[in-house]
Design an enzyme around this catalytic site. Structure first.
Site, PDB file in Angstrom:
ATOM      1  N   CYS A  99      -8.119  -2.102   4.384  1.00 15.63           N
ATOM      2  CA  CYS A  99      -7.966  -3.338   5.177  1.00 15.63           C
ATOM      3  C   CYS A  99      -9.152  -3.638   6.073  1.00 15.63           C
ATOM      4  CB  CYS A  99      -6.657  -3.342   5.948  1.00 15.63           C
ATOM      5  SG  CYS A  99      -6.239  -1.802   6.692  1.00 15.63           S
ATOM      6  N   GLU A 127       2.092   1.734  -3.404  1.00 15.41           N
ATOM      7  CA  GLU A 127       0.978   2.243  -4.222  1.00 15.41           C
ATOM      8  C   GLU A 127       0.804   3.754  -4.009  1.00 15.41           C
ATOM      9  OE1 GLU A 127      -2.697   0.272  -3.257  1.00 15.41           O
ATOM     10  OE2 GLU A 127      -3.768   1.137  -4.963  1.00 15.41           O
ATOM     11  N   SER A 129      -7.257   1.735  -1.978  1.00 13.53           N
ATOM     12  CA  SER A 129      -6.056   0.957  -2.309  1.00 13.53           C
ATOM     13  C   SER A 129      -6.491  -0.412  -2.814  1.00 13.53           C
ATOM     14  CB  SER A 129      -5.199   0.798  -1.049  1.00 13.53           C
ATOM     15  OG  SER A 129      -4.258  -0.224  -1.247  1.00 13.53           O
ATOM     16  N   LYS A 131     -14.944  -9.929   8.744  1.00 12.93           N
ATOM     17  CA  LYS A 131     -13.896 -10.770   8.140  1.00 12.93           C
ATOM     18  C   LYS A 131     -14.477 -12.080   7.624  1.00 12.93           C
ATOM     19  CE  LYS A 131     -10.197  -8.251   8.602  1.00 12.93           C
ATOM     20  NZ  LYS A 131      -9.452  -7.810   7.419  1.00 12.93           N
ATOM     21  N   GLU A 155       0.839  -1.209   0.000  1.00  8.39           N
ATOM     22  CA  GLU A 155       0.000   0.000   0.000  1.00  8.39           C
ATOM     23  C   GLU A 155       0.874   1.259   0.000  1.00  8.39           C
ATOM     24  OE1 GLU A 155      -4.080  -0.156   1.997  1.00  8.39           O
ATOM     25  OE2 GLU A 155      -2.851   0.947   3.411  1.00  8.39           O
ATOM     26  N   CYS A 161      -9.861  -1.692  14.960  1.00  8.72           N
ATOM     27  CA  CYS A 161     -10.132  -3.136  15.123  1.00  8.72           C
ATOM     28  C   CYS A 161     -10.266  -3.551  16.578  1.00  8.72           C
ATOM     29  CB  CYS A 161      -9.011  -3.947  14.496  1.00  8.72           C
ATOM     30  SG  CYS A 161      -8.790  -3.577  12.764  1.00  8.72           S
TER      31      CYS A 161
END
Ligand code: SF4
Ligand code: SF4
Ligand code: SF4
Ligand code: FES
Length: 627
Positions: A338, A314, A358, A397, A311, A555
């Protein structure tokens, strides 16, 4: 490098709705103190403070069900009623602000009778047995029924299910037979996350919590964040359990069962075993996982590092394209990808902005492909015999690993994503006493992660990790913050902005000399919406990089983490992560020796090359209102 840091006045920390109740009063000039006598105990509190909040200050516990620290008030369950001197009717203490001296009785015979009746009425319509319920021993209704000795079903008790379970979602199960209509899920989904797929329909005894047009959850625009699960007081909302699949793989001697563990669960799983929030259990967890029967325990921090390499590259490539090649089509700011809840959110609500995302896969999914390609080849293991599990703080997830794009290794890259709560179940079922285990290390070679990977757990962590690597790459020098702590992007503020001025670059990145790199960090999809609206209005043309996490706090506040989760607990988990991070051997992604090895041996053309694009990057779907 220098930086500026400024908080955005429109941003909302998750607890902002609650604190607003007090701060609004204070701002309005009514900040004088009032005296409350709660069960004859005197307490002075700012004018406008609720009885419930004042009672907490003197350690008097008033029961609640619809109240939640993170949410605006609803005042619907009435279990918090108290007697207020001068008032004929009992009052809901959670929504009774005090503006003058107030005398309150919190457990008079009348109050106790009322609470007893309220609990009996809730249990009357409650179908389900505690012993077979996932929230057994961690259910607010069960706890209150026990505290108030409600054992007689005074008003009767439904004997059969009236509403079929909704198991359509990859991530969540809705069992409305166990719903007590507290509306915490509705307020979470509408107010906290600003998604809005749940609503209360009908009135009185016919009230139900439904999805839009009462469709299955999989058929509405749910982002699978699980924040509603985290705030539901009962077993009405739970994650989709996948333990049986994992047990079957463990019990099959022909399967090589590996698990990657994300950074957040290690800072929270102890709470499932009565360890106080804020204590990381990383190495005890490794031992527990082995005792449960997994063949290998790996560290998702490794692929968090890989994400930074991909990333970060990028970002630098897009900056070069914009600044040197003057390419008018390059999309900046680049936005992180993510968080699968966030990815689904942008696919539904801002599909026209997907080019900003991304293309790097999340650390979970990079791990899945690496395990079934590089790791399998290196160790001579047939990828078909690998069962790849992930331990995640997140219900989204589960959805992410089921996406059709996530089969780049030749089969499902991650076979099962377990939440922190699910792995805790497996550990208990194995008779393993986590708090008293010896410590052990991760397995090689995918058990080496840097501190930069570890701080992905907290809001701002991806940004900080990316800056540690990008800055060093561009200037040849270490990020000049004391102990690498990049404080402007840390903390609970809902939207954080910072500016880095890049000076004295190395030759290759000369075009960035003097550049002002503007970055934004947001957490919770309500804040994501504010950021995206700014982008749509053209207010972020000078912004280069944005980190967004779907869950409040990042998270570590994910929908798969131990219940309860609230502001204080999120803070404690974050402190545990940052503390652990400072003691790790490697603290920058590019210093991780296994990252160097994988680029030497496998992705030999470097980050963002043809092979890494094939295995480590992905594409997105313009969903809009489509599912
Ligand atoms: S929701 Fe609570 S009270 Fe209801 S069955 Fe489950 S544990 Fe028991
Ligand atoms: S599903 Fe849970 S959070 Fe939602 S109203 Fe019912 S009990 Fe409350
Ligand atoms: S998982 Fe998230 S988006 Fe889906 S219903 Fe719950 S709060 Fe709303
Ligand atoms: S907690 Fe006060 S009305 Fe529900």
């Amino acid at each position: 490098m220098t930086y500026k840091h400024f908080a955005d006045s429109t941003s909302r920390a998750p607890e902002a709705q609650r604190s607003q109740r007090v701060t609004d009063v204070e701002k309005s000039g009514l900040g004088n103190l009032v005296t409350a006598y709660i069960d004859n105990i005197e307490v002075k509190v700012p004018m406008g403070t609720t009885i419930l909040e004042a009672a907490k200050k003197v350690n008097i516990k008033i029961p609640t069900l619809c109240y939640h620290d993170d949410l605006c008030l609803a005042g619907v369950c009435r279990v918090c009623v108290v007697e207020v001197e001068g008032q004929k009717n009992l009052q809901a203490s959670c929504s009774y602000p005090m503006f003058h001296t107030t005398k309150v009785k919190t457990y008079s015979p009348r109050v106790r009778r009322a609470r007893h009746n309220i609990l009996n009425l809730l249990l009357k319509n409650h179908y389900g047995e505690c012993y077979s319920c996932e929230r057994n021993n961690n259910c607010e209704l069960q706890e209150l029924a026990k505290e108030y000795n409600v054992i007689d079903y005074k008003f009767g008790h439904v004997q059969e299910s009236r509403i079929p379970k909704d198991e359509s979602s990859f991530s969540l199960v809705r069992d409305m037979d166990k719903c007590i209509l507290c509306k915490r899920c509705v307020r979470t989904c509408i107010d906290l996350q600003e998604v809005g797929v749940l609503e209360a329909v009908n009135r009185g005894s016919k009230t139900q919590i439904q999805t839009y047009l009462n469709k299955p959850l999989a058929d509405v625009i749910c982002i699978n964040c699980g924040q509603c699960v985290d705030r539901c007081p009962t077993g009405a909302l739970t994650e989709k359990k996948e333990l049986d699949k994992v047990w079957a793989a463990i019990d099959n001697p022909d399967m090589h069962v590996v698990i990657q563990t994300a950074p957040s669960p290690r800072a929270a799983i102890g709470e499932e075993f009565e360890i106080e929030a804020g204590h990381s259990c990383t190495k005890k967890l490794n031992t527990a996982i082995k005792r449960v029967g997994f063949d290998k325990v790996f560290d998702t921090n490794f692929t968090a590092d890989l994400t930074i390499m991909e990333e970060g590259t990028e970002l630098l490539l897009r900056l070069k394209s914009a600044l040197v090649d003057k390419n008018p089509d390059v999309k900046l700011p680049l936005i992180t990808s993510c968080s699968p809840g966030w990815v689904k959110f942008i696919e539904h609500f801002y599909p026209e902005k997907l080019d900003h995302l991304s293309t790097a896969k999340s650390p979970q999914q990079m791990f899945g492909t690496i395990v079934k390609t590089w790791y399998a080849e290196k160790h001579g293991i047939d990828p078909k015999s690998i069962f790849s599990v992930s331990l995640m703080p997140c219900t989204a997830k589960k959805y992410e690993c089921a996406r059709p794009e996530m089969y780049d290794s030749g089969s499902k890259d991650v076979d099962v994503a377990l939440t922190t709560r699910e792995l805790a179940c497996m550990i208990r079922e194995s008779g393993v006493d986590l708090p008293n285990l010896p410590e052990s290390n991760f397995d090689d070679p995918l058990g080496v992660g840097s501190g930069a990977g570890l701080i992905f757990a907290a809001t701002g962590g991806v940004m900080e990790a990316a800056m540690r690597t990008a800055y060093e790459l561009v200037t040849g020098r270490e990020l000049p913050f004391e102990n690498l702590r990049m404080m402007p992007v840390r903390g609970e503020e809902g939207i954080k902005k910072a500016q880095l001025i890049i000076e004295n670059t190395v030759e290759q990145w000369k075009f960035l000399e003097g550049a002002k790199l503007n970055v934004i960090v947001g957490h919770g999809t309500a804040n994501a919406k504010r950021i995206m609206d700014m982008l749509c209005r053209g207010e972020l043309d000078d912004c280069h990089f944005i980190e967004i996490m779907a869950c409040p706090g990042g998270c570590l506040g994910g929908g798969g983490q131990p219940i309860p989760t609230n502001a204080a607990i999120r803070r404690a988990r974050a402190a545990a992560i940052y503390n652990e991070e400072e003691h790790l051997e490697y603290r920058k992604s590019h210093e991780n020796p296994i990252i160097k090895a994988i680029y030497d041996e496998y992705f030999t053309e470097g980050p963002c090359s043809h092979l890494s694009h094939k295995l480590l990057h992905t594409s997105y779907t313009k969903r809009g209102k489509k599912i």
